[in-house]
Motif scaffolding. Structure first.
Motif, mmCIF file in Angstrom:
data_model
loop_
_atom_site.group_PDB
_atom_site.id
_atom_site.type_symbol
_atom_site.label_atom_id
_atom_site.label_comp_id
_atom_site.label_asym_id
_atom_site.label_seq_id
_atom_site.Cartn_x
_atom_site.Cartn_y
_atom_site.Cartn_z
ATOM 1 N N ALA A 1 -1.325 2.110 5.942
ATOM 2 C CA ALA A 1 -1.671 0.877 6.598
ATOM 3 C C ALA A 1 -3.463 0.824 6.364
ATOM 4 O O ALA A 1 -3.617 -0.445 6.006
ATOM 5 N N ALA A 2 -4.009 1.883 6.504
ATOM 6 C CA ALA A 2 -5.400 1.647 6.154
ATOM 7 C C ALA A 2 -5.966 1.172 4.806
ATOM 8 O O ALA A 2 -6.757 0.538 4.628
ATOM 9 N N ALA A 3 -4.990 1.310 3.802
ATOM 10 C CA ALA A 3 -5.301 1.015 2.704
ATOM 11 C C ALA A 3 -4.759 -0.414 2.302
ATOM 12 O O ALA A 3 -5.058 -0.954 1.127
ATOM 13 N N ALA A 4 -4.128 -1.038 3.111
ATOM 14 C CA ALA A 4 -3.530 -2.432 3.002
ATOM 15 C C ALA A 4 -4.755 -3.545 2.763
ATOM 16 O O ALA A 4 -5.564 -3.405 3.748
ATOM 17 N N LYS A 5 -4.584 -4.313 1.828
ATOM 18 C CA LYS A 5 -5.444 -5.453 1.419
ATOM 19 C C LYS A 5 -4.626 -6.790 1.045
ATOM 20 O O LYS A 5 -3.653 -6.935 0.324
ATOM 21 N N ARG A 6 -5.028 -7.672 2.335
ATOM 22 C CA ARG A 6 -4.265 -8.780 2.149
ATOM 23 C C ARG A 6 -4.399 -9.697 1.154
ATOM 24 O O ARG A 6 -5.418 -9.693 0.602
ATOM 25 N N SER B 1 0.848 -1.078 0.100
ATOM 26 C CA SER B 1 0.004 0.079 -0.037
ATOM 27 C C SER B 1 0.708 1.211 0.062
ATOM 28 O O SER B 1 2.067 1.216 0.118
ATOM 29 N N GLU B 2 0.343 2.111 -0.112
ATOM 30 C CA GLU B 2 1.079 3.671 -0.317
ATOM 31 C C GLU B 2 0.153 4.812 0.125
ATOM 32 O O GLU B 2 -1.030 4.584 0.170
#
Length: 451
Positions: A302-307, A166-167
């Motif tokens: 971190a809020a935009a991270a998708k596993r 993510s960024e």
């Protein structure tokens, strides 16, 4: 039972193993590497360490289970060069039971922190300047303690099941050294701190990578570690005797408090020509402001991270044979004369020793260009103060993927300008490479970033 025994006998007699492939695992580690009082900072700063404002840390991770282990470690140090760089990689490789080139050691490049170069210090020892670059015994102790931390971490490694990339855009930190003046001149004059009324501060930010990039590692839905990288020199002010991890260390520690159980590891991007100078007046209070801006981007990324699931990783390593500095003052004879001149300044003699160590290194060993491929993302470690143009180049070479380009690996190079910067006359005493570097790096980046 009969069928089971028959199958077992068949497997044993045919030489086929019934074992399942190793599950991916992740180990994280950290250790204190704060320099002692009286130690020199940035290799050449005249004011040595007088107080510890905040500790310096080594933080890293070990990936296991898909080929030989890969180690990533980030040091709150200015630079690690030449033989000292191999000391780190060799001992950590032994600790992780892997190969030297699979140990990705990088510095964050804070200036109130040490530069280590075993060849340079040996040369300084020979002219009566023992310990003037760095404390050799302290350096060895740091490597030993971090190696012990790696061994301990591996023993309790956790399953690695998912990753995410993510960024987030960072507000008002990075600005390029390159400034175009109203009269048409171009200069690389924007430092880490500038007078807000100066032309350098008032000029636009120039070429930067505005995004902080993060790669997250999970065991199920539990985050184990996050690698975060942003391209800027990590200094607000320096050279006053206070040892510190500066605003990047402040942001990392604040983020660590948010994420119990997940190791926060910050890496400095390719930022030889990127500083906070447009937005930093050098006042002590500004350090906290810069830290808050970086921290907010960490939270947003971190809020935009998708596993996404991961079952394997790949590792590739290129080699860079970079040209040496073209100047007459960088010949072996010229640098030797400065080193042996006891009337020359300490700074000049230290720089000469570092240059001689680098010249010897260049003649005997290329620079490794390692790339860890996680499938959805690639992490590539470039040497020294590679300009941000190399980071943007790496991203363009894999537009289909998420590329995290990190700087300040093997750092004997000092600044690594792009061709444009060379053509525009970029010059600095902290540059040991010469023209032609961009073509070499482009070729090897293309190879290691290939699918």
């Amino acid at each position: 039972m009969f069928r089971y025994c028959a199958l077992l006998c068949l497997l044993l007699t045919s030489g086929v193993t019934a074992a399942e492939p190793d599950q991916l695992r992740l180990a994280t580690f950290a250790a204190d590497i704060t320099i002692p009082l009286g130690h020199r900072c940035m290799g050449v700063l005249p004011i040595k360490a007088q107080r510890i404002e905040d500790p310096l840390e080594a933080r890293g991770l070990v990936l296991l289970g898909s080929g030989k282990p890969v180690v990533i470690v980030a040091l709150d140090w200015c630079e690690v060069r030449n033989g000292a760089y191999d000391q780190w990689r060799d001992q950590l490789a032994t600790a992780a039971k892997t190969d030297r080139n699979r140990v990705m050691v990088c510095s964050l490049h804070q200036h109130d922190a040490p530069v280590t170069d075993s060849g340079a210090q040996a040369l300084l020892d020979s002219v009566g300047m023992q310990g003037e670059l760095y404390d050799v015994a302290f350096h060895a102790d740091c490597i030993a303690r971090v190696s012990d931390a790696v061994r301990t971490a591996i023993a309790s490694a956790q399953p690695l099941t998912h990753v995410a990339a993510s960024e987030a855009k960072v507000a008002q930190i990075a600005s390029n050294r390159r400034v175009e003046y109203p009269d048409g001149r171009v200069g690389y004059n924007r430092g880490s701190r500038m007078d807000p009324k100066s032309a350098e501060a008032e000029s636009d930010a120039g070429e930067i990578d505005p995004f902080l990039k993060s790669i997250h590692f999970y065991n199920g839905d539990r985050e184990l570690a996050t690698l975060t990288s942003y391209a800027t020199h990590p200094m607000s002010y320096y050279g006053r005797g206070g040892v510190t991890a500066d605003f990047v260390g402040m942001a990392r520690r604040r983020r660590q408090l948010d994420t119990e159980g997940s190791m926060q590891i910050y890496l400095t991007g390719c930022s030889g020509d990127v500083t906070a100078g447009k937005y930093n007046d050098g006042a002590p209070a500004t350090r906290g402001i810069l830290a808050d801006r970086l921290y907010r981007a960490m939270v947003e990324a971190a809020a935009a991270a998708k596993r996404q699931s991961i079952t394997e990783y790949d590792f590739r390593c290129g080699e860079l044979q970079l040209p040496f500095h073209e100047g007459e003052e960088f010949t072996e004879e010229a640098m030797t004369a400065v080193l042996q001149d006891d009337t020359a300044s300490e700074k000049a003699r230290i720089l000469a020793a570092m240059g001689l160590s680098s010249l010897e290194r260049l003649e005997t060993q290329p620079i490794d260009l390692p790339c860890l491929d996680l499938g959805i993302a690639q992490i590539v470690l470039l040497p020294g103060e590679a300009f941000v143009g190399y980071q943007l180049m790496a991203q363009r070479l894999r537009p289909d993927s998420f590329v995290m380009a990190v700087g300040f690996g093997e750092s004997w190079t000092g600044y690594i300008p792009t061709k444009r910067a060379f053509d525009e006359g970029f010059g600095h005493s902290w540059r040991w490479v010469g023209r032609g570097s961009e073509a070499v790096i482009r070729e090897q980046l293309t190879r290691v970033l290939a699918e």
